[in-house]
Design an enzyme around this catalytic site. Structure first.
Site, PDB file in Angstrom:
ATOM      1  N   LYS A   4       0.846  -1.207   0.000  1.00 21.32           N
ATOM      2  CA  LYS A   4       0.000   0.000   0.000  1.00 21.32           C
ATOM      3  C   LYS A   4       0.876   1.249   0.000  1.00 21.32           C
ATOM      4  CE  LYS A   4      -3.939  -2.189   2.194  1.00 21.32           C
ATOM      5  NZ  LYS A   4      -4.531  -2.660   3.440  1.00 21.32           N
ATOM      6  N   GLN A  61      -5.138  -1.197   9.522  1.00 25.61           N
ATOM      7  CA  GLN A  61      -5.093  -2.553   8.976  1.00 25.61           C
ATOM      8  C   GLN A  61      -5.741  -3.547   9.942  1.00 25.61           C
ATOM      9  OE1 GLN A  61      -3.963  -3.339   5.874  1.00 25.61           O
ATOM     10  NE2 GLN A  61      -4.377  -5.512   6.158  1.00 25.61           N
ATOM     11  N   ASP A  66     -11.418   3.061   3.718  1.00 31.63           N
ATOM     12  CA  ASP A  66     -11.813   1.652   3.701  1.00 31.63           C
ATOM     13  C   ASP A  66     -13.331   1.504   3.564  1.00 31.63           C
ATOM     14  OD1 ASP A  66      -9.911  -0.415   3.856  1.00 31.63           O
ATOM     15  OD2 ASP A  66      -9.441   0.043   5.946  1.00 31.63           O
TER      16      ASP A  66
END
Ligand code: GUN
Length: 304
Positions: free
Chosen positions: A55, A99, A122
């Site tokens: 990422k 995460q 997200d």
């Protein structure tokens, strides 16, 4: 004999990342704005480390700022919430990703819901999940979870108009299954969400014109579970033992068997996986635009 088309998610993702890069360059030139993504990782989960590294790398390659926060596994929930609040208040940060999975002691949902919904790239915040459920046709879509968004883009590029298609999503996670079903419903599919308690799962799968597998069980979906001519999206990324003491990645679908029946299928690796990060970059650029009152480009409409 294999006949299915192999959907090249790697190429599609590279093209999307290129468009994000062009947008980022234009934002810098025209508005002096550089989108920034903060990624927070707690602990040393090896798979999460690889995801986070990729990422950060791809964020920088797209010309955006990447802020990486690696916290020790013993980090308290209060300390994590304090970091999230600091990132919420930081004008250089336009997107925040924590995460998952987090260590067991930490309440994932409490942390996600502390993120400013406008920076929730997200799309996991309860407000964005609610917006996705209730969005009216033609109005501004919320920030949508990256993996299902990537799957939808691949499906639309492959099929075009999805309306009237029978879609079966196997898996009911908040990250993939549930938002995937919502997105397909918005496209006027007839949607079934199947899961570990579904009776006669093979028969349910055989109904699907569009089959999305997101269960995390290697090769669970067999060739004769697939309707001839279906489009199959395999979200699974499972590491299994291979010959010579090595390991390899396989999906949730028995790809070789599925290829003999389906019209098109995503491979593992090289299918859905690369789309997730490309959509994360697109969400970050979109979030940065919205936070600055700039109309974001339609990253998500190619192939419609
Ligand atoms: N863990 C597995 N997939 C994801 C994802 O899409 N976002 C975050 N934050 N964590 C994950």
């Amino acid at each position: 004999m294999s006949k299915a088309k192999i959907i090249d998610g790697k190429a599609f993702a590279a093209e999307l990342r290129g468009r994000v890069g062009d947008t980022v360059a234009a934002l810098g030139r025209d508005h002096g704005l550089t989108p920034g993504l903060a990624v927070v990782l707690v602990g040393k989960n090896p798979a999460s480390h690889i995801y986070v590294r990729n990422k950060n790398k791809q964020t920088l390659e797209a010309g955006m700022n990447s802020f990486e926060h690696n916290l020790p596994v013993e980090t308290s929930q209060d300390a994590l919430l304090a970091l999230v609040r600091q990132l919420n208040d930081d004008p250089k940060v336009h997107g925040i990703l924590v995460q998952l999975p987090l260590p067991d002691r930490i309440d994932d949902q409490a942390v996600i819901n502390a993120i400013d919904p406008d920076k929730d790239v997200d799309g996991f915040h309860v407000i964005n999940a609610g917006r996705l459920m209730t969005v009216a046709k033609g109005s501004q879509p919320p920030l949508v979870p990256c993996t299902p968004l990537g799957c939808l883009m691949l499906l639309k590029a492959e099929i075009g108009d999805l309306s009237g298609q029978r879609a079966v999503v196997v898996g009911r996670s908040n990250i993939v299954g549930k938002p995937m079903a919502q997105l397909l419903l918005q496209e006027s599919c007839t949607v079934t969400i199947a899961h570990s308690r579904t009776r006669d799962l093979p028969a349910v799968c055989r109904e699907a014109d569009i089959l999305v597998a997101a269960v995390g069980r290697p090769k669970m979906i067999e060739g004769d579970w697939i309707k001839p001519g279906a489009v199959v999206i395999d979200v699974g990324i499972n590491r299994i033992e291979a010959e010579g003491g090595k390991t390899k990645l396989v999906g949730d679908v028995d790809t070789e068997a599925a290829k003999r029946v389906a019209a098109a299928i995503t491979p593992v690796p090289g299918g859905v996986g690369p789309m997730t990060i490309a959509c994360l970059l697109a969400n970050t650029a979109t979030a940065a635009c919205r936070q600055h009152g700039i109309e974001p480009p339609g990253f998500y409409t190619k192939g419609r």
